[in-house]
Design a protein around this motif. Structure first.
Motif, PDB file in Angstrom:
ATOM      1  N   THR A  92       0.856  -1.177   0.000  1.00  0.00           N
ATOM      2  CA  THR A  92       0.000   0.000   0.000  1.00  0.00           C
ATOM      3  C   THR A  92       0.896   1.231   0.000  1.00  0.00           C
ATOM      4  OG1 THR A  92      -1.943   1.020   1.048  1.00  0.00           O
ATOM      5  CG2 THR A  92      -0.205   0.205   2.515  1.00  0.00           C
ATOM      6  N   PHE A 101       1.173  -4.109   3.020  1.00  0.00           N
ATOM      7  CA  PHE A 101      -0.211  -3.968   3.458  1.00  0.00           C
ATOM      8  C   PHE A 101      -0.478  -4.975   4.577  1.00  0.00           C
ATOM      9  CE2 PHE A 101      -4.670  -5.375   3.124  1.00  0.00           C
ATOM     10  CZ  PHE A 101      -5.298  -4.174   3.420  1.00  0.00           C
ATOM     11  N   HIS A 229      -1.423  -4.212  -5.257  1.00  0.00           N
ATOM     12  CA  HIS A 229      -1.523  -2.930  -4.583  1.00  0.00           C
ATOM     13  C   HIS A 229      -2.911  -2.808  -3.951  1.00  0.00           C
ATOM     14  CE1 HIS A 229       1.859  -2.272  -7.214  1.00  0.00           C
ATOM     15  NE2 HIS A 229       2.017  -1.004  -6.875  1.00  0.00           N
ATOM     16  N   LEU A 231      -4.911   0.223  -2.396  1.00  0.00           N
ATOM     17  CA  LEU A 231      -4.805   1.679  -2.253  1.00  0.00           C
ATOM     18  C   LEU A 231      -6.122   2.258  -1.751  1.00  0.00           C
ATOM     19  CD1 LEU A 231      -2.920   2.516  -5.592  1.00  0.00           C
ATOM     20  CD2 LEU A 231      -1.945   1.960  -3.351  1.00  0.00           C
ATOM     21  N   PRO A 241     -11.498   1.144  -0.636  1.00  0.00           N
ATOM     22  CA  PRO A 241     -10.216   0.950  -1.332  1.00  0.00           C
ATOM     23  C   PRO A 241     -10.371   0.217  -2.657  1.00  0.00           C
ATOM     24  CG  PRO A 241     -10.469  -0.667   0.395  1.00  0.00           C
ATOM     25  CD  PRO A 241     -11.669   0.229   0.497  1.00  0.00           C
TER      26      PRO A 241
END
Length: 374
Positions: A92, A101, A229, A231, A241
């Protein structure tokens, strides 16, 4: 006299095609019913400037159940699907840098279970992509494919479905019916006596999630990272997210290009709300730009699409063999009723239906046993 199929399968996505290919080892008297022009569902091939790819973000976490699901697929296709196992923690972007993360803490998104599928630190790298799975499965199907055919009603006599209505007028008869469509549609399709009014209401009003997907072709390579990822930014909002990752850069006649694929989830009831969809897409782009400031400059191509009702089981009650309790020959193969998510749930649900029908898929001929082998 009307023709009677041995099996009528409604829906030709990954689950429906897996069942169709498996049953084709037993009989050719199968109807595969699909509302769209082509089979494959959401797992179809997409042509992009970087080459053919999956229709949106695809990922298979490494787990015992994932390995079981892909072993079923390998046996069905009689070919290798899994290449290797890779270990790479999701990342992240926080406080100006990338970090591992570690979870959502006390504020998980409403669609946590759907997103958690993408957060495993170990993944199965594939020798064969999901869009290739569905193509190969369709090639193994031996029955009759009925495109642009929408089932509009199931009809029963006693505790069995006898036939379905297609496109409001055509009738199709079968000994067994396998529903691999959207579970919410059962609220309309099932006969009046098949489920209670309360169960029908739950099917209609349950929370269902639609995947909102963004595929981007970047004008130049952005990163060498192949990590997933997750995010979300620094402020909490109702959108939540997104998950995404970059595919390896590809050399083209116009120079090196790189594709990334992103996904978030919105409630099915707001899928047609352009404002909600627009806000979600803007957030995805904002988080990409925050992590990679130049990634969105001079984009070669971006592709936006939705995968309707990718999650939500409607709280439907099924028998142990995955049939509607009042309809002994109607099996529910919708992937969202499986406890596992995404690709893994689709394959495991197909395997469960095949087992419930009394068969087991093996890669090669084996000695007869307690179960029929197909």
């Amino acid at each position: 006299m009307a023709h009677i199929y041995d099996y009528a399968i409604i829906g030709s996505g990954l689950t429906g095609l897996s069942i169709a290919a498996a049953l084709s080892r037993e009989t050719k008297n199968i109807a595969l019913i699909e509302g769209a022009d082509v089979p494959f569902g959401v797992n179809k091939k997409v042509n992009f400037p970087t080459g053919p790819m999956n229709n949106g973000l695809r990922f298979v976490p490494d787990s015992v159940l994932s390995e079981k699901a892909l072993r079923f697929l390998e046996n069905l296709l009689n070919t290798k699907v899994v290449d290797t196992v890779s270990e790479e923690a999701p990342i992240t972007y926080e406080s100006g840098g990338f970090k591992t993360f570690l979870g959502f803490g006390d504020t998980p998104p409403a669609f946590y279970e759907e997103l958690a599928y993408f957060t495993s630190s170990k993944r199965l790298d594939l020798a064969m992509e999901p869009y290739e799975w569905t193509q190969a499965l369709f090639e193994k199907f031996q029955g009759e494919f009925m495109q642009r055919s929408y089932v509009t009603k199931f009809h029963q006599e006693g505790e069995k479905v006898t036939h379905v209505t297609i496109n409001g007028s055509k009738t199709l008869h079968a000994h067994n019916f396998i529903f691999a469509g959207t579970v919410k549609d059962l609220a309309i399709l099932l006969p009046d006596d098949a489920i209670s009014i309360r169960a029908r209401s739950k099917l209609s009003k349950n929370t269902y999630w639609t995947a909102l997907c963004l595929d981007i072709c970047h004008a130049k390579p952005v990163t060498d990272s192949t990590a997933m990822h997750i995010l979300n930014g620094t402020t909490q909002d109702e959108i939540g997210p997104c998950a995404g990752r970059f595919l390896p850069a590809v050399e083209t006649e116009n120079g090196p290009l790189q594709t990334s694929q992103w996904m978030t989830f919105i409630e099915q009831e707001v899928t047609e709300d352009s404002e909600v969809v627009g806000m979600a897409l803007k957030k995805i782009k904002r988080q990409i730009k925050r992590a990679y400031p130049e990634a969105l400059d001079n984009l070669k191509l971006e592709r936006i699409f939705v995968a309707p009702i990718i999650a939500g089981n409607g709280d439907i009650k099924l028998s142990a063999n995955m049939t509607i309790p009042e309809l002994e020959n109607l099996w529910i193969a919708s992937s969202t009723v499986n406890e596992q998510k995404n690709l893994v749930g689709s394959l495991l649900q197909a395997e469960m239906i095949i087992a419930s029908l009394g068969f087991k898929v093996e890669a090669s001929e084996e000695a007869p046993g307690a179960e029929a082998t197909i």
